[in-house]
Scaffold this active site. Structure first.
Site, PDB file in Angstrom:
ATOM      1  N   GLN A   1       0.845  -1.200   0.000  1.00 33.99           N
ATOM      2  CA  GLN A   1       0.000   0.000   0.000  1.00 33.99           C
ATOM      3  C   GLN A   1       0.878   1.246   0.000  1.00 33.99           C
ATOM      4  O   GLN A   1       0.380   2.360  -0.014  1.00 33.99           O
ATOM      5  CB  GLN A   1      -0.892   0.003   1.245  1.00 33.99           C
ATOM      6  CG  GLN A   1      -1.794  -1.214   1.333  1.00 33.99           C
ATOM      7  CD  GLN A   1      -2.472  -1.340   2.699  1.00 33.99           C
ATOM      8  OE1 GLN A   1      -3.486  -0.711   2.959  1.00 33.99           O
ATOM      9  NE2 GLN A   1      -1.901  -2.152   3.568  1.00 33.99           N
TER      10      GLN A   1
ATOM     11  N   CYS B   1       3.158  19.901 -17.772  1.00 33.72           N
ATOM     12  CA  CYS B   1       3.724  18.982 -18.757  1.00 33.72           C
ATOM     13  C   CYS B   1       4.451  19.783 -19.845  1.00 33.72           C
ATOM     14  O   CYS B   1       3.858  20.677 -20.459  1.00 33.72           O
ATOM     15  CB  CYS B   1       2.594  18.154 -19.364  1.00 33.72           C
ATOM     16  SG  CYS B   1       3.080  17.097 -20.736  1.00 33.72           S
TER      17      CYS B   1
ATOM     18  N   CYS C   1      -2.182  14.646 -21.343  1.00 29.62           N
ATOM     19  CA  CYS C   1      -1.825  13.669 -22.383  1.00 29.62           C
ATOM     20  C   CYS C   1      -1.340  12.336 -21.808  1.00 29.62           C
ATOM     21  O   CYS C   1      -0.966  11.438 -22.549  1.00 29.62           O
ATOM     22  CB  CYS C   1      -0.752  14.251 -23.303  1.00 29.62           C
ATOM     23  SG  CYS C   1       0.863  14.485 -22.512  1.00 29.62           S
TER      24      CYS C   1
ATOM     25  N   HIS D   1      -1.350   1.604  -4.482  1.00 28.42           N
ATOM     26  CA  HIS D   1      -1.602   3.045  -4.476  1.00 28.42           C
ATOM     27  C   HIS D   1      -0.649   3.819  -5.376  1.00 28.42           C
ATOM     28  O   HIS D   1      -0.453   5.016  -5.198  1.00 28.42           O
ATOM     29  CB  HIS D   1      -1.553   3.575  -3.030  1.00 28.42           C
ATOM     30  CG  HIS D   1      -2.634   3.002  -2.166  1.00 28.42           C
ATOM     31  ND1 HIS D   1      -2.517   2.835  -0.803  1.00 28.42           N
ATOM     32  CD2 HIS D   1      -3.863   2.517  -2.482  1.00 28.42           C
ATOM     33  CE1 HIS D   1      -3.629   2.296  -0.334  1.00 28.42           C
ATOM     34  NE2 HIS D   1      -4.461   2.090  -1.326  1.00 28.42           N
TER      35      HIS D   1
HETATM   36 ZN    ZN Z   1       0.920  16.394 -21.252  1.00 23.48          ZN
END
Ligand code: ZN
Length: 265
Positions: free
Chosen positions: A103, A150, A132, A121
């Site tokens: 966990q 990102c 994305c 988890h």
């Molecule tokens: Zn992305």
């Protein structure tokens, strides 16, 4: 402490079982300096987990959630596997332990050398883009300013861990059910067995005849319900002793087989 008949039975069962599955929780990593979030001095005293680590509030205000996440990631990044992690890896290399269902999100089992690790988890060493789905190593992203974005699409990055309000990854759940239904011993380490679905796994195994061995610093919810052998203490101290006892038992078995085959010649 390993002298009682009950403990000897557990060691023998572990040494001779075809399949041993280990189930680990927060207590496993306390010896590595990662305090359980719900315990005293934990981060939960500073943050409300249901708030900061819920997927709804993350989506609503990722910058606020990242305040807590950053602190968790920094603690985890500094942590090293403890003797308990290494003992489980050694038992796997000896062909005794089949799999570790954890966990924990810290990746310390893998760092210690465990190969077959099922993460309920997720793992905080990766982040995933909410736009994305690109993945990056956590160490490769800048955590200033927050939240991180990102580089490919500009979407918000999120640690690749399961938040409150998110479900356990299906593959992990299926794989753990297979392991649990095939094993003869479940070694439960450092988890109080309060949170499903991990909590129900030992019970499923026991109904199929598996022996449940529990290692915890204090008696837990599980102890009176499903545990056959309770080993009281910290996992980083008890697991090395347990691994040694199993090794001695297996060595004894190997040398007596050798004796028998040399007598037969
Ligand atoms: Zn992305």
């Amino acid at each position: 402490m390993f002298a009682t008949e009950e403990v000897k039975r557990a060691v023998n069962k572990i040494a001779h079982a075809d399949k041993v599955t280990v189930l680990t929780g927060a207590g496993m990593s306390v010896g590595s300096g990662i305090m359980p979030f719900r315990g005293k001095g934990g981060l939960w005293e500073k943050y409300d987990p249901e708030e900061a680590a819920s997927i709804d509030s993350f989506n609503r205000d990722p910058r606020n959630s990242w305040g807590m996440l950053k602190e968790i990631l920094q603690v985890v990044a500094k942590a090293k596997p403890n003797p308990g992690h290494f003992s489980l890896a050694k038992l796997e290399a000896m062909g005794v332990v089949n799999s570790v269902i954890t966990q924990n999100i810290d990746g310390l089992h893998q760092e210690a050398g465990s190969k077959n690790v099922i993460e309920f988890h997720g793992n905080s060493r990766k982040v995933v883009c909410m736009g994305c789905r690109s993945q990056y190593p956590t160490t490769a992203i800048k955590l200033k300013p927050l939240p991180p974005y990102c580089p490919l699409c500009g979407g918000v990055l999120k640690p690749d861990v399961v938040f409150f309000g998110e479900s356990i990854p299906k593959a992990a759940l299926l794989q753990s059910q297979v392991e649990i239904s095939q094993c003869q011993v479940v070694l439960v380490v450092g988890t109080s067995g309060m949170v499903d679905p991990a909590a129900s796994l030992p019970e499923i195994a026991r109904k199929k005849g598996a022996l449940i061995v529990e290692v915890n610093p204090t008696r837990s919810h599980m102890t009176s319900m499903v545990t056959d052998v309770f080993l009281e203490g910290r996992s980083e101290q008890l697991l090395p002793l347990l691994a040694d006892e199993v090794e001695i038992t297996l060595r004894g078995k190997a040398s007596s087989q050798q004796m028998r085959s040399s007598q037969a010649e």
